[in-house]
Design a protein around this motif. Structure first.
Motif, mmCIF file in Angstrom:
data_model
loop_
_atom_site.group_PDB
_atom_site.id
_atom_site.type_symbol
_atom_site.label_atom_id
_atom_site.label_comp_id
_atom_site.label_asym_id
_atom_site.label_seq_id
_atom_site.Cartn_x
_atom_site.Cartn_y
_atom_site.Cartn_z
ATOM 1 N N MET A 434 -5.552 3.116 -1.485
ATOM 2 C CA MET A 434 -4.452 1.993 -1.648
ATOM 3 C C MET A 434 -3.808 2.514 -2.988
ATOM 4 O O MET A 434 -3.994 3.166 -3.786
ATOM 5 C CB MET A 434 -5.167 0.579 -2.345
ATOM 6 C CG MET A 434 -4.114 -0.419 -2.269
ATOM 7 S SD MET A 434 -5.062 -2.064 -2.646
ATOM 8 C CE MET A 434 -5.856 -2.500 -1.061
ATOM 9 N N SER A 473 0.370 -0.930 -1.540
ATOM 10 C CA SER A 473 0.495 -0.606 -0.450
ATOM 11 C C SER A 473 -0.725 -0.193 0.423
ATOM 12 O O SER A 473 -1.415 0.477 -0.165
ATOM 13 C CB SER A 473 1.649 0.560 -0.182
ATOM 14 O OG SER A 473 1.815 1.028 1.077
ATOM 15 N N LEU A 474 -0.784 -0.530 1.598
ATOM 16 C CA LEU A 474 -1.929 -0.216 2.167
ATOM 17 C C LEU A 474 -1.586 0.932 3.216
ATOM 18 O O LEU A 474 -2.793 1.433 4.141
ATOM 19 C CB LEU A 474 -2.453 -1.374 3.341
ATOM 20 C CG LEU A 474 -2.641 -2.790 2.214
ATOM 21 C CD1 LEU A 474 -3.064 -4.010 3.118
ATOM 22 C CD2 LEU A 474 -3.788 -2.433 1.361
ATOM 23 N N ASP A 475 -0.597 1.262 3.339
ATOM 24 C CA ASP A 475 -0.241 2.221 4.288
ATOM 25 C C ASP A 475 0.616 3.633 3.857
ATOM 26 O O ASP A 475 1.577 4.043 4.471
ATOM 27 C CB ASP A 475 0.631 1.692 5.478
ATOM 28 C CG ASP A 475 1.779 1.120 5.129
ATOM 29 O OD1 ASP A 475 2.113 1.083 3.882
ATOM 30 O OD2 ASP A 475 2.489 0.344 5.843
ATOM 31 N N ARG A 476 -0.053 3.946 2.567
ATOM 32 C CA ARG A 476 0.612 5.239 1.922
ATOM 33 C C ARG A 476 2.012 4.983 1.496
ATOM 34 O O ARG A 476 2.847 5.875 1.656
ATOM 35 C CB ARG A 476 0.385 6.357 2.844
ATOM 36 C CG ARG A 476 -1.169 6.582 3.208
ATOM 37 C CD ARG A 476 -1.474 8.146 3.604
ATOM 38 N NE ARG A 476 -0.367 8.517 4.733
ATOM 39 C CZ ARG A 476 -0.292 9.644 5.154
ATOM 40 N NH1 ARG A 476 -0.661 10.555 4.441
ATOM 41 N NH2 ARG A 476 0.660 9.963 6.035
ATOM 42 N N ASN A 478 4.431 3.243 2.992
ATOM 43 C CA ASN A 478 5.578 2.862 3.993
ATOM 44 C C ASN A 478 6.123 1.315 3.669
ATOM 45 O O ASN A 478 7.287 1.085 3.767
ATOM 46 C CB ASN A 478 4.878 3.007 5.413
ATOM 47 C CG ASN A 478 4.726 4.364 5.638
ATOM 48 O OD1 ASN A 478 5.379 5.403 5.347
ATOM 49 N ND2 ASN A 478 3.693 4.741 6.426
ATOM 50 N N THR A 479 5.012 0.479 3.301
ATOM 51 C CA THR A 479 5.563 -0.840 3.270
ATOM 52 C C THR A 479 4.713 -1.475 1.766
ATOM 53 O O THR A 479 3.625 -0.831 1.621
ATOM 54 C CB THR A 479 5.082 -1.906 4.230
ATOM 55 O OG1 THR A 479 3.663 -1.754 4.664
ATOM 56 C CG2 THR A 479 5.912 -1.398 5.546
ATOM 57 N N TRP A 480 5.410 -2.435 1.289
ATOM 58 C CA TRP A 480 4.642 -2.707 0.137
ATOM 59 C C TRP A 480 4.753 -4.346 -0.090
ATOM 60 O O TRP A 480 5.587 -5.054 0.533
ATOM 61 C CB TRP A 480 5.828 -2.587 -1.217
ATOM 62 C CG TRP A 480 5.443 -1.116 -1.327
ATOM 63 C CD1 TRP A 480 6.467 0.074 -0.501
ATOM 64 C CD2 TRP A 480 4.864 -0.429 -2.162
ATOM 65 N NE1 TRP A 480 6.012 1.310 -1.054
ATOM 66 C CE2 TRP A 480 4.953 1.197 -2.142
ATOM 67 C CE3 TRP A 480 3.930 -0.759 -3.116
ATOM 68 C CZ2 TRP A 480 4.300 2.247 -2.753
ATOM 69 C CZ3 TRP A 480 3.115 0.250 -3.796
ATOM 70 C CH2 TRP A 480 3.370 1.726 -3.656
#
Length: 610
Positions: A434, A473-476, A478-480
């Motif tokens: 995370m 961000s949970l996806d490195r 990409n989204t916040w």
């Protein structure tokens, strides 16, 4: 706002920058053979090339480098007959090193609540009563029982320049603990290395602060900072000028420091390198990454040409990163990941931070300020190939800068910023990987201020109170997530508002998030300052506050003649044990006592209330 007041505000701003330009123009008429400090005083000439509002874009360390050039041009301790005196330096350094090697029995104890002074207070009024030297803007690295803290230090400047204890200048302060942060021993300064031309008798090299520290084991520590080098001949003629980033290495737990290693180097006549940040790959300790901001004289590079030469045609700026594969001994060529041309007086692109994820992915974050200084964007990029290339630029969040939107000065007349803190969860817990961003945002609470319009002539007069916010961000990256308040204004607060600023953050070995910051919640008049840590064991969903300062303290601006009076520092940091042997956080920050700014620290255990 009335038209008359708008006119007066515009007139004041133009008069201020016209005066600054005039003074800068006068400053460059100094004769090289009139001062021992001619090499560093050459920075005054550089300042005029970048425009009259150039230093307003710089970090505390960068701006202080130019401020000190003005101080040096007025000092009376000049003349080539004054050579560095190594005896006092060697005596002071040997005394500090013997304390460290003797162990905790010879060191002072922490206070009742665990708060410990980091810097050596005996240096603060050494050789003068006209200034209490300032220690501010902290960075720490923690490996096992050893903790090293770096800070901007005007006492180090006095030791190296005014007392001639070294052949080069150092504004880099350092203090070392070998007992888990229970006590510290301060060194007089970080070794600035040799003179470039020892036969000339002039200071020609300087370590200029803005510390960023990492460690790879209890013995190996690396300290990054700004460096300028301006070789001078025996007659005081400037031969060249270099803007640089440097790292200093210690292989004995911070007891001694090698000569600085140049990381990045450019022509100071056209570039100034500022606001560096250093990170180490936790799974490959020899891999290190350093980011910085390259401010350029407009039109220096072909992709930033044209534009006007008026007050709005300020410097160009680029954000760059260099990397090392051998623990900081050698560094590669820079990779550029941000670019803007012709900054206006209130726009900026800076505040870079770098962090490394569990799989070696490299993250960078920084701030773009626009709209006349009224809006900041927190921007983010990721590299999956060890910093050779970067993915798309992502706007992770926004902020309204605190205080008056364009002037940026908090109550007490020191500046703040919206620069982000970037951390990654490298634990083996459920939130491994995370990514967190933390910054100050003043969009939620503004106060109608009768003097606000004096600084901000394009909007209603206000003072905007900053909140510490965080996004994850949970996806490195990409989204916040939407920005979340870390510690809202207490329900029982009686004043118009309270400032929060200068947040540091870290994630410990258990995956706990710690965010520490300066806060004025205990003063309804929003002047006295405390330091708090907010601890979250659930990935930033909820926080528990820990007050680190036993009493509130009063900020003092302009009491140290060496330091630019607008700066209390731009950041403080939080560190965790890089060896993974111990959970919790180590928080460092400034406290002013009796008008004297010092660095203090507190070990914060995630489950303990102070």
């Amino acid at each position: 706002m009335s038209n008359n007041l708008r006119y007066l505000s515009v007139l004041f701003v133009w008069w201020f920058y016209f005066s600054a330009a005039l003074l800068s123009g006068r400053a460059q008429t100094h004769k090289p053979n009139q001062t021992k400090h001619v090499g560093i005083a050459h920075l005054q000439d550089m300042e005029t090339r970048f425009g009259p509002h150039f230093t307003s874009h710089l970090s505390a360390g960068g701006a202080n480098a130019f401020h000190i050039a003005q101080v040096l041009s007025r000092t009376r301790v000049n003349g080539k007959s004054l050579r560095p005196s190594r005896e006092l330096h060697q005596e002071m350094m040997a005394r500090a090193q013997s304390k460290l090697l003797a162990g905790p029995s010879e060191a002072g104890a922490a206070g009742a609540n665990g708060l410990v002074r980091v810097n050596d207070a005996s240096f603060d009024f050494d050789s003068t009563r006209f200034t209490g030297y300032t220690q501010s803007e902290t960075s720490s690295a923690w490996c096992g029982k050893n903790i090293v803290v770096g800070f901007n230090d005007s006492a180090a400047f006095a030791h190296t320049v005014l007392q001639h204890q070294a052949p080069a200048i150092s504004l880099n302060g350092v203090a070392v603990s070998h007992d888990n942060g229970q006590s510290f021993v301060g060194l007089p300064f970080v070794n600035p290395g040799p003179a470039l031309n020892p036969s000339s008798g002039f200071f020609d090299s300087q370590l200029a602060g803005d510390p960023s520290l990492v460690c790879t084991d209890p013995q190996q520590f690396v300290y990054a900072s700004i460096q300028t080098q301006i070789p001078v001949d025996s007659q005081g003629n400037v031969l060249a000028a270099f803007a640089e980033m440097a790292v200093s290495r210690s292989s004995d737990g911070g007891v001694t420091w090698d000569d600085p290693i140049t990381v990045a180097k450019k022509d100071l006549n056209f570039h100034f390198l500022d606001k560096e940040w250093l990170a180490v790959d936790p799974h490959h300790p020899n891999r290190m990454y350093l980011t910085y901001t390259d401010f350029q004289n407009h039109g220096t590079e072909s992709d930033c040409t044209g534009g006007s030469g008026d007050i709005g045609g300020g410097p160009d700026v680029a954000l760059e990163m260099v990397s090392s594969k051998d623990g900081g001994l050698t560094w590669g060529s820079p990779t550029r990941f941000g670019r803007r041309c012709a900054l206006t007086v209130f726009s900026n692109l800076t505040g870079t931070q770098v962090a490394v994820g569990p799989n070696g992915e490299v993250y960078v974050a920084y701030t773009w300020t626009d709209d006349g200084g009224r809006l900041a964007e927190i921007r983010f990029r990721r590299s999956d190939d060890a910093g050779q290339t970067f993915g798309p630029e992502i706007v992770a969040g926004t902020a309204v800068p605190a205080a008056t939107p364009v002037a940026g000065g908090l109550q007490g007349d020191f500046r703040t910023n919206a620069d982000p803190t970037l951390v990654v969860d490298n634990s083996s817990g459920p939130r491994r990987g995370m990514v967190y961003l933390v910054w100050t945002d003043a969009s939620r609470h503004s106060f109608q201020d009768v003097w606000g319009g004096f600084f901000d002539f394009n909007s209603d007069p206000t003072f905007s109170f900053g909140d510490i916010v965080t996004s994850r961000s949970l996806d490195r990256g990409n989204t916040w997530s939407a920005a979340k308040l870390v510690s809202p204004v207490p329900a029982n607060f009686q004043g118009a508002g309270r400032d929060q600023f200068m947040a540091g953050a870290a994630v410990d070995v258990q995956g706990t998030l710690g965010i520490c910051y300066s806060d004025r919640r205990n003063d309804p008049n929003n002047f006295l300052v405390d330091h708090y840590c907010s601890i979250s064991g659930d990935g930033g969903n909820t926080f528990r506050d820990i007050r680190e300062t036993p009493v509130s303290w009063t900020p003092n601006a302009g009491t140290d003649i060496v330091i630019n009076p607008a700066y209390m520092g731009d950041y403080d940091t939080v560190s965790t044990d890089a060896t993974g042997a111990r959970a919790g956080f180590f928080s460092t920050f400034q406290i002013v006592t009796h008008g004297n700014p010092d660095v203090f620290a507190l070990s914060v255990e995630a489950g303990k209330q102070h």
